[in-house]
Design an enzyme around this catalytic site. Structure first.
Site, short mmCIF file in Angstrom:
data_model
loop_
_atom_site.label_atom_id
_atom_site.label_comp_id
_atom_site.label_asym_id
_atom_site.label_seq_id
_atom_site.Cartn_x
_atom_site.Cartn_y
_atom_site.Cartn_z
NE ARG A 118 -0.43 1.67 3.60
CZ ARG A 118 0.71 2.35 3.71
NH1 ARG A 118 1.87 1.74 3.89
NH2 ARG A 118 0.71 3.67 3.63
N GLY A 119 0.21 2.40 -0.11
CA GLY A 119 0.95 3.66 -0.24
C GLY A 119 1.19 3.89 -1.72
NE ARG A 126 -6.30 1.13 -2.00
CZ ARG A 126 -5.67 1.67 -0.93
NH1 ARG A 126 -4.39 1.44 -0.73
NH2 ARG A 126 -6.33 2.45 -0.09
CD GLN A 182 -3.59 2.79 6.72
OE1 GLN A 182 -4.19 3.25 7.70
NE2 GLN A 182 -4.19 2.58 5.58
CG ASP A 214 -3.06 8.08 -1.71
OD1 ASP A 214 -2.95 8.56 -0.56
OD2 ASP A 214 -2.80 6.90 -2.00
CG ASN A 258 -2.36 11.60 2.46
OD1 ASN A 258 -1.86 10.66 1.84
ND2 ASN A 258 -2.04 11.83 3.72
CE LYS A 259 -5.39 5.75 4.22
NZ LYS A 259 -6.40 4.91 3.52
O1 MRU Z 1 -4.73 3.30 2.04
P1 MRU Z 1 -3.25 3.47 2.01
O2 MRU Z 1 -2.57 2.90 3.20
O3 MRU Z 1 -2.64 3.00 0.72
O4 MRU Z 1 -3.06 5.05 2.07
C1 MRU Z 1 -1.78 5.56 2.01
C2 MRU Z 1 -1.72 7.03 2.14
O5 MRU Z 1 -2.72 7.70 2.22
C3 MRU Z 1 -0.37 7.63 2.06
O6 MRU Z 1 -0.31 8.78 2.84
C4 MRU Z 1 -0.12 8.01 0.60
O7 MRU Z 1 -0.29 6.91 -0.25
C5 MRU Z 1 1.20 8.58 0.41
S1 MRU Z 1 2.45 7.41 0.55
C6 MRU Z 1 3.82 8.27 0.00
#
Ligand code: MRU
Length: 356
Positions: A52-53, A95, A206, A247, A257-258
């Site tokens: 992920r990320g 995703r 996370q 993202d 972002n998250k």
């Molecule tokens: O749902 P996730 O864990 O993939 O979400 C990740 C995030 O929101 C991170 O902050 C984002 O991908 C940036 S990672 C450099």
């Protein structure tokens, strides 16, 4: 016991027929490497957040399309492209929000067109070798890009500063350094003694499970806080800067972002704490005009009500709203740190200058 920082987040297996990832759903309790060989295994690993990320998803997609095409029997370019597009679309559907996924897949498609001179010169073996090299280049570039983001980010803070981060934009979301954690790791190497606050990041934790784990393993002063505590630590003056990953950055500088990131940005504005977004240019999507145009992933209710709890903790049958990301308005962002420098408002102009 091996340090989590010694493992690669995403790698090609020695036989180049599989992707090897750390199963991040098991961290920090168990460090287990798993191999992904089929399209379904890759799709599931991305959807289930085993990998992920945004950057790590992009690297996985690049390796994924390579290993899925490696043994193709396509005799002609048209047969190759039909198979390629079917696999590309499938991986791309895992995703929707992190643009690095489609960015990496589009980059691989561009490579196929270039190497074959738009289909005029189809040599299967040559093409597969070029795809392998390109997927490895995507990973190598990620490491370099994150290091440069770290160098620019480090100019925004000073020794002893308190830094708050949300979700995991660390080594586990990329290949080394991470994005939001890159300035932290580089500062740590220089003995800056940062104090880092990691939002736990409901519902999938996370921040508590991954960011706190990797920073603590690196010997960095790390404190986990619940998501509703950011105002409290900022009120006390413990936070000098916020660094988050992202993202997707829209052309006007709005940032997805998250979930919970926009809450942190709003609180930071209230307490005068600069809020920085760390973004490789692969995360900037000039075709998405504003944050309102970003497709926000909705996930399963059980992530909120059951996952990470011994017993279900919310009433059966209750409605659940579970967006995985939110959009932070560009007006709340003090700077977007890229590998080419720090973008400042007005972001539409700064982003245009970067791309054209
Ligand atoms: O749902 P996730 O864990 O993939 O979400 C990740 C995030 O929101 C991170 O902050 C984002 O991908 C940036 S990672 C450099």
């Amino acid at each position: 016991m091996a340090n989590i920082l010694d493992f690669e987040t995403v790698a090609l297996a020695d036989d180049k027929d599989a992707i090897v990832i750390i199963d991040q759903t098991l961290l920090p309790g168990e460090t287990k490497l798993i191999e992904l060989r089929t399209a379904k295994e890759i799709w599931d690993a991305i959807y289930l957040l085993q990998v992920r990320g945004a950057p790590a998803i992009g690297v996985t997609a690049g390796f994924g399309i390579y290993i899925l095409m490696k043994h193709t029997k396509a005799e002609t370019f048209d047969e190759f492209m039909t198979e390629f597009k079917e696999k590309k679309d499938y991986l791309d559907s895992s995703r929707p929000t992190a643009v690095n996924l489609s960015w990496a897949l589009n980059r691989m498609e561009q490579l196929v067109l270039k190497v074959t001179d738009n289909g005029r010169n189809y040599n299967r073996q040559e093409l597969i070798t070029a795809m392998k090299n390109e997927s490895e280049a995507i990973k190598a570039e990620d490491i370099e890009v994150c290091r440069r983001i770290g160098e620019y980010g480090l100019t925004l803070v000073k020794e002893g500063d308190g830094i708050l981060t949300h979700c995991n934009a660390g080594k586990l979301c990329a290949c080394k350094y991470g994005t939001a954690t890159a300035p932290i790791y580089l500062g740590h190497e220089k003995g800056y003694n940062f104090r880092v606050f990691c939002d736990e990041t409901r519902p999938l934790l996370q921040g508590a499970r991954l960011t706190a784990y990797e920073l603590h393993s690196a010997g960095i002063d790390t404190t986990v806080i619940c998501d509703n505590m950011s105002a409290s630590v900022m009120q006390k003056g413990w936070v000098d800067a916020v660094f988050v990953g992202c993202d997707r950055v829209a052309a006007n500088g709005d940032v997805a972002n998250k979930i919970g990131t926009s809450v942190v940005a709003t609180v930071a504005a209230r307490y005068g704490v600069p809020f920085y977004v760390c973004a490789p240019t692969s995360t900037i999507d000039i075709n998405t005009l504003t944050g309102a145009d970003i497709n926000i992933e909705q996930r399963e209710p059980m992530e909120v009500t059951e996952m990470w709890y011994e017993k279900r903790m919310a009433p059966e049958g209750v409605k659940v709203y579970n967006p995985a990301f939110d959009v932070t308005d560009n007006s709340l962002i003090a700077g977007i740190v890229t590998e080419y420098g720090i973008l400042r408002a007005p972001y539409d102009k700064a982003i245009k200058e970067l791309f054209y």
